[in-house]
Structures are given as structure tokens and as C-alpha cells.
Design an enzyme around this catalytic site. Structure first.
Site, short mmCIF file in Angstrom:
data_model
loop_
_atom_site.label_atom_id
_atom_site.label_comp_id
_atom_site.label_asym_id
_atom_site.label_seq_id
_atom_site.Cartn_x
_atom_site.Cartn_y
_atom_site.Cartn_z
N ASP A 1 0.86 -1.18 0.00
CA ASP A 1 0.00 0.00 0.00
C ASP A 1 0.90 1.23 0.00
O ASP A 1 2.11 1.13 0.25
CB ASP A 1 -0.94 -0.01 1.22
CG ASP A 1 -2.15 0.90 1.05
OD1 ASP A 1 -2.19 1.69 0.08
OD2 ASP A 1 -3.05 0.84 1.91
N HIS A 2 0.31 2.39 -0.26
CA HIS A 2 1.06 3.63 -0.33
C HIS A 2 0.99 4.37 1.00
O HIS A 2 -0.07 4.82 1.40
CB HIS A 2 0.48 4.54 -1.42
CG HIS A 2 0.56 3.99 -2.80
ND1 HIS A 2 -0.35 4.32 -3.80
CD2 HIS A 2 1.45 3.14 -3.38
CE1 HIS A 2 -0.01 3.71 -4.92
NE2 HIS A 2 1.07 2.98 -4.68
N HIS B 1 -4.84 4.35 0.95
CA HIS B 1 -5.95 3.42 0.69
C HIS B 1 -5.86 2.82 -0.71
O HIS B 1 -6.85 2.75 -1.45
CB HIS B 1 -7.30 4.11 0.91
CG HIS B 1 -7.46 4.69 2.27
ND1 HIS B 1 -7.61 3.90 3.40
CD2 HIS B 1 -7.46 5.97 2.72
CE1 HIS B 1 -7.71 4.67 4.47
NE2 HIS B 1 -7.62 5.93 4.08
N HIS B 2 -4.66 2.33 -1.04
CA HIS B 2 -4.41 1.69 -2.34
C HIS B 2 -3.80 0.31 -2.15
O HIS B 2 -2.74 0.00 -2.70
CB HIS B 2 -3.46 2.56 -3.18
CG HIS B 2 -3.99 3.92 -3.48
ND1 HIS B 2 -3.15 5.00 -3.74
CD2 HIS B 2 -5.25 4.39 -3.57
CE1 HIS B 2 -3.89 6.07 -3.98
NE2 HIS B 2 -5.16 5.73 -3.89
N PRO B 3 -4.43 -0.59 -1.40
CA PRO B 3 -3.83 -1.91 -1.16
C PRO B 3 -3.85 -2.77 -2.41
O PRO B 3 -4.80 -2.74 -3.20
CB PRO B 3 -4.73 -2.50 -0.07
CG PRO B 3 -6.06 -1.86 -0.30
CD PRO B 3 -5.76 -0.46 -0.74
#
Length: 500
Positions: free
Chosen positions: A292-293, A439-441
Site C-alpha cells: 500500500d502507499h 488506501h491503495h492496497p
């Protein structure tokens, strides 16, 4: 009566599932059933909390309620995921930026075929409807409307941010989704008249739902059901005990949801399955990788008489490379946003320059906490465990602060609230204490070449060693891409659907 059989059962109506449901049901002899764990709304009847582009994450009231393990950071992070038709495309920031050619070059170098940038560009263009950019890069008639914000549409703060970034030597770009994405510019967004257009709206129109597609809401899927010899998926079992049979099952439940369903189904690491008493169907590395970021809020107290209105809440960004970025990669985002509780500022006005590391090396994991599908999985993001990630994120924070100290943005600022210090140890402590997620899993069920031991699925999402079972969502990305993931998830669904 509820549908209990279909040629294709799709689990999850989010960024990928809605796309696959629409595309696969275009063939009139194929009966498609879409199962969504959250509520199902018609394209025109989403509640304001979901439709309004200024409301994000858990504030929409349609969230799974996940949280991360404390991990290296020492504190949990709320992990917003949309529980509604449209999935996380219904609760996200609605920025529409594609992954870079370099992202797909990495996948190709790992032996993954069919995912070069020229091959996926066709799917990016197919999904898009925009008037921006060059025809060679953009689509004009796709389901997803993409509006390129103009300078006049930015807030006063965001215009000042762009000008200060230029003053700091960041080049201007006219198109983050074009040939020269490096630089500063307003965002392209899937927002029309203040409405965040999610995939449930764009793809699952009333006309599409009236054809050979059935959509059921409030259906939580427990696991995949296999035939007697355990080699073929024949349906799914819901948390309420309902059995639904299918010729093919496609999991589109997201990076967390699809991995959890596979594990409950006996598809995953054999040692973990034994620990939970789950009979093993296939020993595959589900959940062993998770990316994730990481996201840090460089926050400012603003002069309330100068900052102006706080709309749009998200408007412009810098996309650039750290000193350690690989060739062709842009691993730092700095986004100018009004997404902060204004009461946190002693002046009553605040804004954030949000710094994200978009090519993290630190790897997390996902495991089951319980066999019960109503219990959230155990999610360890692994943020900043790799020293290189800490160095690069701090480099991004330093650039963000330099922009904040440059005119004209500096003229809007009363003082910096976070980190609010020039002592490196204190800056590092602030980052670690308040770090959030973009919120980029991705990557819990990664694609890979046939000889890749880390891969769970093939290039079209088919699960290794099994038939009748695919996964199509962000979980199948081999590694994280340098951009917000939603447009690439939609693209991946289009790309795979065209080959099924």
C-alpha cells in the site's frame, strides 16, 4: 426468489466486479449473477453521502470497518473500503490517474505476458470518456466520465500550490495520463457536477441490469465451493448458509476480501490453513504479500482571510521522482487538499499537503483472524519497515515543506502544524506517529508467470491448479503501481473481460 445458479457468479460489485458484470453479460447466452456484500442502489439513487465527491471513506456510511495491525509504526490505521455497489470507487477521492509505462515494464520483466503498456492502453482508452488530451492516449466514448480540472476550477490554495511548485522547479504538465506525466497540474477526476461517478453508476445502468444480469445486495460470501475431488469451483456458500452454484466463480472482493475468501476456501499457505483447521485445497501464497502507499499529512494553519473556499477538497498534485526512484518511475505524490478538520487549526482554517510514497519496498501481509466471514482479516501493512521507504518519504516531506515555504502559497499560511519542526528526529517521529494510508492496497493474490513461485493466479486471474475460479481486482497486481489504483483496477477488469 433469489438467484441460485448462474453461468458466472461474480463476488463483489466494486471497481472490478461491476465492470466484469457489465462486460460478461454483453453475451446474451451467458447468465451472470453479481453478489455485493453492501447495499445495491440504482445508478441514479445513490444517497448523497456516497454520491458527493467531497465525502470520503468512512464518512460515507458504507465502510467495512477494517483496521491495520500496529506493525512497525506502533499504531493501527483505519482502512476504508467501500461496502456498497461500486465498492471503493464509491468512497474514494475520485482522482483518475493511470499507472505508468514503467509499472507495466516491471510486470513484463517478471515474465508476465499480455500486460505491456501498449496492450493495456487499449483498455484504458476503452473505459474512458473525456475531452482532454490527445486521441492516441485517451478514450472518447467509454462508460467512465473523466473530467480534467482546469486552473479556474481549483481553490485559491490549490492554485497557489501549483504556482509555488513551479517556483520550486517542478515542471508543469498538462496531462498526468499522457506522454509527459511528471510535474504539477490539476487532477483529472471521475466527478460530474459534484457527483463521484462510481462503477455502479457508470457500468451498471438500468438497461444493463434489465438484461441477463442479476444483481443481489447484502450478500456476504463465506467461501468458494469445490467439486468432490477439490479441483473445480462449482459455486459459493454465503455467510447465511445459502448455496449458489455456478459454471465459473470470479472473486472481485478487493485486496482484502478476495484473499480472505480464498483462505476460508482452503486456497492459501498450507501451514496457515492447518492452524485454522481449514482443509487445504491448494497450497498457494495467498496473503503473503501486501503493498500500500504510505501517506503523511504535512498540515498548515492558514490565514482565514486569505485561504478562500475549500472546494474542491482535492484538486492538484505534484508527481515526481525521489533520488532513489528507478528509471521511468515517479514514486512521490504531493496532493494539495482541504481534507482536514478545520477545528484542528488555532486559526480556524487549515489545509494539507499530503505526501505519499507510491513505490514502497516494504511488504505487509494478510492472514485470517478467524474462519468466521464476519470477522475482519488480520492486515499488516508493513509500512516503513524498509529503510529506503523512510528515506524517500522524508525526501517527499522535505519537498512538500519547501513548496509550503514558497510564495504564493506561503502567503496563505499562518504557521506549519505538522511536522512543525526542523529537527530531523522530530520530523521522523511525526511521520511515524501520524502516518496514514493512501488506501491503495494491492498484491495479496498476485499474477505471475507459470514458473513464478510467488504467483497465485495467471495473467487472466485464473487460480493456479484449479479450474472454474478467477480473481480480478487490485489483489492480482504483482506489485504496487505509482498511482492511485482505481483506474488501473477498472482497466484490468476491462482487459481481462475482453479475453474471456
Amino acid at each position: 426468489m433469489p438467484e441460485s445458479h448462474a453461468d458466472v457468479v461474480i463476488v463483489g460489485g466494486g471497481s472490478a466486479g461491476a465492470v466484469l458484470a457489465a462486460r460478461l453479460s454483453e453475451r446474451p447466452d451467458r447468465r451472470v449473477l453479481l453478489l455485493e456484500a453492501g447495499p445495491v442502489y440504482s445508478a441514479a439513487s445513490y444517497p448523497t453521502a456516497v454520491a458527493a465527491s467531497s465525502t470520503l471513506g468512512g464518512y460515507t456510511g458504507h465502510d467495512w470497518g477494517y483496521a491495520s495491525e500496529p506493525g512497525y509504526l506502533g499504531h493501527p490505521i483505519a482502512l476504508y473500503r467501500g461496502k456498497v455497489l461500486g465498492g471503493s470507487s464509491a468512497v474514494n477521492g475520485a482522482v483518475f490517474v493511470r499507472a505508468l509505462p514503467a509499472d507495466f515494464d516491471r510486470w513484463t520483466e517478471r515474465g508476465l505476458k499480455g500486460w505491456t503498456f501498449p496492450e493495456v492502453l487499449a483498455a484504458y482508452r476503452k473505459l474512458e470518456r473525456t475531452t482532454a488530451g490527445d486521441d492516441a492516449w485517451h478514450g472518447r466514448s467509454g462508460p467512465m466520465p473523466v473530467h480534467q480540472l482546469t486552473r479556474d476550477e481549483l481553490s485559491d490554495m490549490q492554485r497557489a500550490f501549483v504556482d509555488s511548485a513551479l517556483a520550486c522547479g517542478i515542471p508543469a504538465t498538462t496531462d498526468f495520463n499522457g506522454a509527459q506525466p511528471h510535474g504539477v497540474a490539476p487532477y483529472p477526476m471521475n466527478v460530474v457536477d459534484g457527483v463521484r461517478v462510481n462503477t455502479g453508476m457508470a457500468y451498471l445502468t438500468d438497461e444493463v441490469r434489465e438484461a441477463n444480469l442479476s444483481v443481489r445486495g447484502d450478500v456476504l460470501v463465506d467461501r468458494v465451493v469445490f467439486d468432490a475431488d477439490g479441483s473445480r469451483a462449482v459455486g459459493v456458500l454465503t455467510a447465511d448458509g445459502e448455496s449458489i452454484t455456478a459454471g465459473e466463480v470470479i472473486l472481485c472482493a478487493g485486496t482484502y476480501g478476495s484473499a480472505a475468501i480464498l483462505l476460508r476456501s482452503g486456497v492459501g499457505p498450507a501451514d496457515e490453513l492447518r492452524r485454522l483447521g481449514i482443509p487445504a485445497v491448494a497450497d498457494l501464497p495467498v496473503g503473503r504479500t501486501l503493498y500500500d502507499h504510505p501517506f503523511y499529512y504535512n498540515a498548515y494553519a492558514a490565514n482565514p482571510e486569505r485561504i478562500g473556499p475549500g472546494e474542491p477538497v482535492i484538486g492538484a498534485k505534484v508527481w515526481t521522482a525521489s533520488s532513489e526512484a528507478a528509471a521511468g518511475e515517479l514514486d512521490l505524490h504531493i496532493t494539495a487538499t482541504h481534507l482536514i478538520d478545520q477545528s484542528l487549526s488555532p486559526t480556524g482554517a487549515a489545509f494539507v499537503l499530503a505526501v505519499a510514497l507510491t513505490r514502497p519496498r516494504s511488504c505487509g501481509s494478510l492472514t485470517l483472524a478467524d474462519r468466521d466471514p464476519r470477522v475482519a482479516p488480520r492486515i499488516d501493512l508493513g509500512f516503513l519497515a524498509d529503510p529506503a521507504d523512510r528515506r524517500r518519504l522524508l525526501e517527499g516531506v522535505a519537498l512538500s515543506r519547501r513548496i509550503g515555504r514558497s510564495a504564493p502559497l506561503a502567503d496563505l499560511i499562518d504557521h506549519e502544524m505538522a511536522p512543525g519542526t526542523d529537527t530531523m528526529a522530530d520530523i521522523e517521529a511525526s511521520v511515524r506517529a501520524t502516518l496514514d494510508t493512501y488506501h491503495h492496497p494491492t498484491s495479496t493474490v498476485p499474477m505471475g508467470a507459470d514458473d513464478d513461485p510467488a504467483a497465485v493466479v495467471d495473467r487472466l486471474g485464473a487460480v493456479r491448479g484449479l479450474s472454474g475460479l478467477r480473481v480480478v481486482d487490485a489483489s492480482i497486481f504483482p506489485d504496487p503501481v505509482c498511482a492511485a489504483t482505481n483506474p488501473t483496477v477498472i482497466m484490468a477488469a476491462e482487459h481481462i473481460a475482453a479475453q474471456l
